[in-house]
Design an enzyme around this catalytic site. Structure first.
Site, mmCIF file in Angstrom:
data_model
loop_
_atom_site.group_PDB
_atom_site.id
_atom_site.type_symbol
_atom_site.label_atom_id
_atom_site.label_comp_id
_atom_site.label_asym_id
_atom_site.label_seq_id
_atom_site.Cartn_x
_atom_site.Cartn_y
_atom_site.Cartn_z
ATOM 1 N N CYS A 1 0.848 -1.202 0.000
ATOM 2 C CA CYS A 1 0.000 0.000 0.000
ATOM 3 C C CYS A 1 0.877 1.244 0.000
ATOM 4 C CB CYS A 1 -0.920 -0.020 1.215
ATOM 5 S SG CYS A 1 -1.942 1.433 1.367
ATOM 6 N N TRP B 1 2.524 1.653 -3.331
ATOM 7 C CA TRP B 1 1.569 2.149 -4.354
ATOM 8 C C TRP B 1 1.560 3.669 -4.386
ATOM 9 C CZ3 TRP B 1 -2.721 5.295 -3.829
ATOM 10 C CH2 TRP B 1 -3.592 5.357 -4.930
ATOM 11 N N HIS B 2 1.739 4.262 -3.195
ATOM 12 C CA HIS B 2 1.675 5.724 -3.127
ATOM 13 C C HIS B 2 2.856 6.393 -3.823
ATOM 14 C CE1 HIS B 2 -1.503 5.092 -0.170
ATOM 15 N NE2 HIS B 2 -1.818 6.360 -0.341
ATOM 16 N N GLY B 3 3.952 5.709 -3.886
ATOM 17 C CA GLY B 3 5.073 6.312 -4.599
ATOM 18 C C GLY B 3 6.313 5.460 -4.522
ATOM 19 N N PHE C 1 0.243 10.169 -7.409
ATOM 20 C CA PHE C 1 0.196 8.724 -7.176
ATOM 21 C C PHE C 1 -0.486 8.016 -8.368
ATOM 22 C CE2 PHE C 1 1.912 10.075 -3.499
ATOM 23 C CZ PHE C 1 1.059 10.642 -2.567
#
Lengths: 503, 348
Positions: free
Chosen positions: A320, A323-325, A503
């Site tokens: 997770c 996924w954001h960066g 993102f």
């Protein structure tokens, strides 16, 4: 084309007018599809081809998976589909990150690969529409849904412009059934849509964008800041990211409501969460449910014993974060939330643990303490999310956790707030202590007053957008006028782009 | 669509937008536009007054441009009196803006030229020609506000190499954009309205005078001791190891802006004189020879007469590391009068 641009309003109005003029559902859907692609083209130019590619791959894969004659073929088709869908995301988002890791790893091994990095542009929205496509193929594999037979309907699901750039992550099962009927603009939808859009604008442009300068002023060089500055900046960043992201979602939901094709809500008052697990049922809900359904549960969820549960949780949250960066601080943030949730699960398994820590206390007070403690840790996590440099992050966490009681305000970048800090500094110790005790007593008294607490809880838990949207028109106009007036007066001159665009 | 129930919603939205804009207009008109200029930042108020000042003709007058070095270092009355003694009757105006530099002045050139002064003295220091390109953006907006569109377009084309895209965008703000942008003055306008209900502090009265005054010098209330001056210098130069005003050989944006300014003034028959303003010898000592050399070479290349007063006065003539005190100003003002007299007589 940004949501706050004149071009977007012209675009949205044109789409609404055309949909209203065309009665047949497939014409309406064709307009929406064309409009969505125009919208994406205006934002990302040639990456519209990537959007088309993802759409075609997932659509065809869905057919193949559904018609596969046995489980092995199904699995193989699914694996190929997921690979095809994840390759573009992996390449554009994580290629340079991966190469940096490889280059760094080889240094201590006394040979340096020095693979060059590529000058890549991250297509806006790639994380969101890729995940929507992934959910489609996996749901077909699981038998939860059947494949959509009409290509343009599926393409509309993937590219529907309100959710295209920054979510929410929509499931096919939520969206595609809505396309079976003709779209008709209803007064309720129009009122709800406009209410949501204005609400979102105020959150983003008035609240979030006015917090941004203070946050940036501290976190650009945090090592010269005191604890009080770090705490204030962290608090403001928590407000900023919530209002920025949920503001965007409100605008997206509002635009979708206007058209009549609804999107799922993504935020449910996350800062009222009583524990870390609940936070993820309230924050970016479509992402957290995606992670739960497509990563955590397939790994075994909580069905394989305690240790495996914690590992699954940790791995899911690390992904997770990733996924954001493509940066270590996002991974650290994700991992931190995994640890928080694991700790919570561990301690709640021991029933009666918390009651022992909080002996005979009023229910309201226990609720207040749970929320306060949870948010303390959530906001600590925001430091990891915001501060990219590891040593700066450690400094900020240190100052947040080990408060230094330094109230000197000279040269504080938090002007205005530094004036308040300076005033506090100038007050005598006796008055400071008395004020703090008075404040604590006041809070305790309020919490123990059931009537007041019921009022406060009602205010905090009311769905205000629904309330305002359901007002009669003669009162609704007051809401619109006040919100537009606030926007005119309080929007800063230079508005940063939406945080979740990156993102 | 049921026209009888959705049209009211459409009209409601349009009506509320209209009411909100009208309320906003009233707020801006009665709070911001009508507020005393002093409610703005003092520098901004001074610039606004300066632009108003330029609207009056000033044939044969002397303008002295520069930063706080000029505001605190020259007394216009002393200069005028000294000139009168040589039978030269001219009005002298001190048009310094704190932290000014050539780049910030460029956008106001047209206004200055339109007021037709006889001579412009530019009081420079090393800080003015460093690679600093910070522009006070409100000055850009203010100076472009009253201009016609074709004038603005022409100026933008001329200034293209000097200003960046954001600054060009600010210069070309439409009246509607400007109207929306005025919201940033709401708080600065409202707070002083409350504050001015109470008695003004001495500092505020002095500030108010300074904002509109192009004659009296700005007078510091405190004179630093020598030890304090050394401490300030020590911290700004990291124990005397750094040159705070490095000047390099290449023609940077500040130098370009200065060239442009001189060229435009001379094109309009306005004579230009440059003075390297006096600075505290403590500060002068930390300026390295290379910067000094590049500075004087550059001034030589401008083709206008320039006078070097950098090392004219001892530290006791300064309030701090940069600005002249009363004694320094009184003496220096008479020297400025001598320079002016020399050039005016030459010109005739």
């Amino acid at each position: 084309m940004q949501f706050n641009s004149i071009e977007f309003f012209i675009f949205l109005s044109t789409v609404l007018i055309l949909i209203n003029c065309l009665r047949k559902s497939h014409y309406q859907q064709a307009i929406l599809l064309g409009g969505s692609y125009v919208f994406y083209w205006s934002t990302s130019n040639y990456f519209v081809i990537l959007l088309l590619f993802i759409t075609i791959i997932s659509f065809q894969s869905g057919e193949v998976i559904y018609h596969a004659s046995n489980q092995i073929r199904k699995k193989t088709a699914l694996a190929i589909a997921l690979t095809g869908l994840l390759i573009p995301l992996g390449f554009f988002k994580y290629y340079n990150f991966g190469i940096e890791i490889v280059n760094q790893i080889t240094i201590p091994l006394h040979f340096s690969l020095n693979i060059p990095l590529l000058d890549l542009i991250l297509p806006i929205g790639i994380s969101f529409f890729t995940f929507s496509a992934i959910s489609y193929v996996v749901d077909i594999y699981r038998g939860t849904i059947q494949p959509e037979k009409i290509f343009y309907r599926y393409a509309l699901f993937v590219s529907y412009f309100p959710h295209l750039l920054s979510g929410p992550i929509v499931r096919a099962g939520q969206f595609l059934p809505q396309l079976k009927n003709q779209i008709s603009l209803s007064p309720d939808n129009l009122k709800t849509g406009v209410t949501l859009i204005l609400w979102g604008f105020v959150k983003k442009f008035v609240v979030a964008d006015n917090c941004a300068p203070f946050v940036n002023a501290i976190f650009i060089n945090p090592t010269s800041s005191t604890s009080v500055e770090i705490v204030i900046a962290t608090f403001l960043f928590g407000i900023q990211i919530y209002c920025d992201f949920s503001g965007y979602i409100d605008i997206a939901l509002g635009a979708a409501e206007l058209i009549g094709l609804h999107l799922p809500q993504n935020f449910f008052r996350p800062y009222l969460s009583k524990n870390p697990t609940e936070f993820w049922r309230r924050w970016n809900v479509t992402l957290s449910s995606f992670i739960r359904d497509y990563i955590y549960i397939p790994l075994g969820g909580n069905r394989k014993g305690a240790i495996r549960t914690y590992l699954n949780l940790e791995f899911s949250m690390l992904l997770c974060g990733l996924w954001h960066g493509a940066a270590w601080h996002f991974v650290i943030w994700g991992g931190y939330h995994g640890v928080l949730q694991s700790f919570y699960k561990f301690f709640t398994k021991r029933r009666g643990f918390f009651p022992k820590l909080l002996p005979p206390l009023n229910e309201n007070f226990r609720l207040f303490v749970k929320i306060l403690v949870t948010q303390y840790f959530i906001f600590l996590g925001w430091i990891m999310f915001r501060v990219g440099n590891l040593s700066d992050m450690i400094y900020c966490i240190n100052k947040y956790v080990l408060f230094d009681f330094n109230f000197s305000s000279q040269n504080s970048p938090l002007w205005g707030i530094s004036t308040i800090i300076g005033m506090i500094n100038g007050i005598g110790l006796y008055i400071k202590i008395t004020s703090v005790i008075t404040l604590v007593i006041a809070v305790i008294l309020i919490i123990h007053n059931d009537y007041l607490m019921k009022k406060i809880i009602r205010i905090l838990t009311t769905d205000w957008t629904q309330y305002f949207a359901s007002l009669p028109i003669r009162h609704w106009i007051a809401y619109l006028t006040i919100m537009i007036f606030i926007l005119l007066c309080c929007t800063p001159s230079a508005s940063p782009v939406f945080i979740y665009y990156q993102f | 669509m049921k026209k009888d129930t959705t049209l009211p919603i459409f009209f409601t939205v349009v009506l509320s937008i209209g009411i909100a804009f009208f309320a906003y207009f009233l707020l801006i008109h009665f709070i911001v536009d009508s507020a005393p200029l002093q409610n703005l930042e003092p520098e901004l108020a001074r610039v606004t007054n300066l632009l108003n000042f330029y609207e009056q003709p000033h044939d044969q007058d002397i303008f002295i441009l520069g930063s706080s070095f000029v505001n605190e270092g020259i007394d216009a009355f002393i200069v005028e009196d000294s000139l009168k003694k040589q039978n030269i009757n001219r009005s002298v105006y001190i048009l310094g803006i704190n932290a000014d530099n050539p780049l910030n002045r460029v956008s106001e050139l047209d206004n200055l030229i339109a007021s037709r002064p006889k001579t412009v003295i530019i009081g420079l220091s090393y800080r003015d020609l460093t690679n600093n390109t910070k522009i006070y953006e409100e000055r850009l907006v203010l100076s472009f506000q009253g201009k016609k569109i074709d004038q603005r377009k022409q100026i933008q084309e001329e200034f293209q190499p000097v200003f960046n895209d954001d600054q060009i965008k600010l210069m070309s703000q439409s009246p509607f954009d400007r109207f929306l942008d005025k919201r940033k003055y709401l708080l600065p306008s409202i707070v002083p309205l409350l504050r001015r209900g109470l008695s003004l502090s001495d500092g505020e009265i002095r500030e108010d005078l300074f904002v509109t005054n192009f004659k009296d010098p700005w007078q510091h209330e405190i004179n630093m001791t020598e030890a304090e001056k050394i401490d300030i210098l020590k911290s700004s130069t990291k124990n005397f190891s750094e040159n705070v005003t490095p000047i390099f050989e290449d023609v940077n944006l500040q130098k370009k802006a200065l060239f442009y300014t001189i060229h435009r003034l001379q094109q309009n028959n306005i004579s230009v004189i440059i003075i390297n303003m006096p600075i505290n010898p403590l500060m002068s000592a930390v300026i390295n020879e290379s910067s000094r050399h590049n500075f004087s070479n550059f001034l030589n290349s401008t083709g206008v007469p320039w006078y070097d007063y950098e090392q004219e006065y001892p530290s006791e003539y300064f309030t701090d590391t940069d600005h002249l005190n009363i004694a320094g100003r009184t003496d220096f003002s008479s020297k400025v009068a001598i320079i002016l007299a020399e050039n005016l007589i030459k010109g005739e």
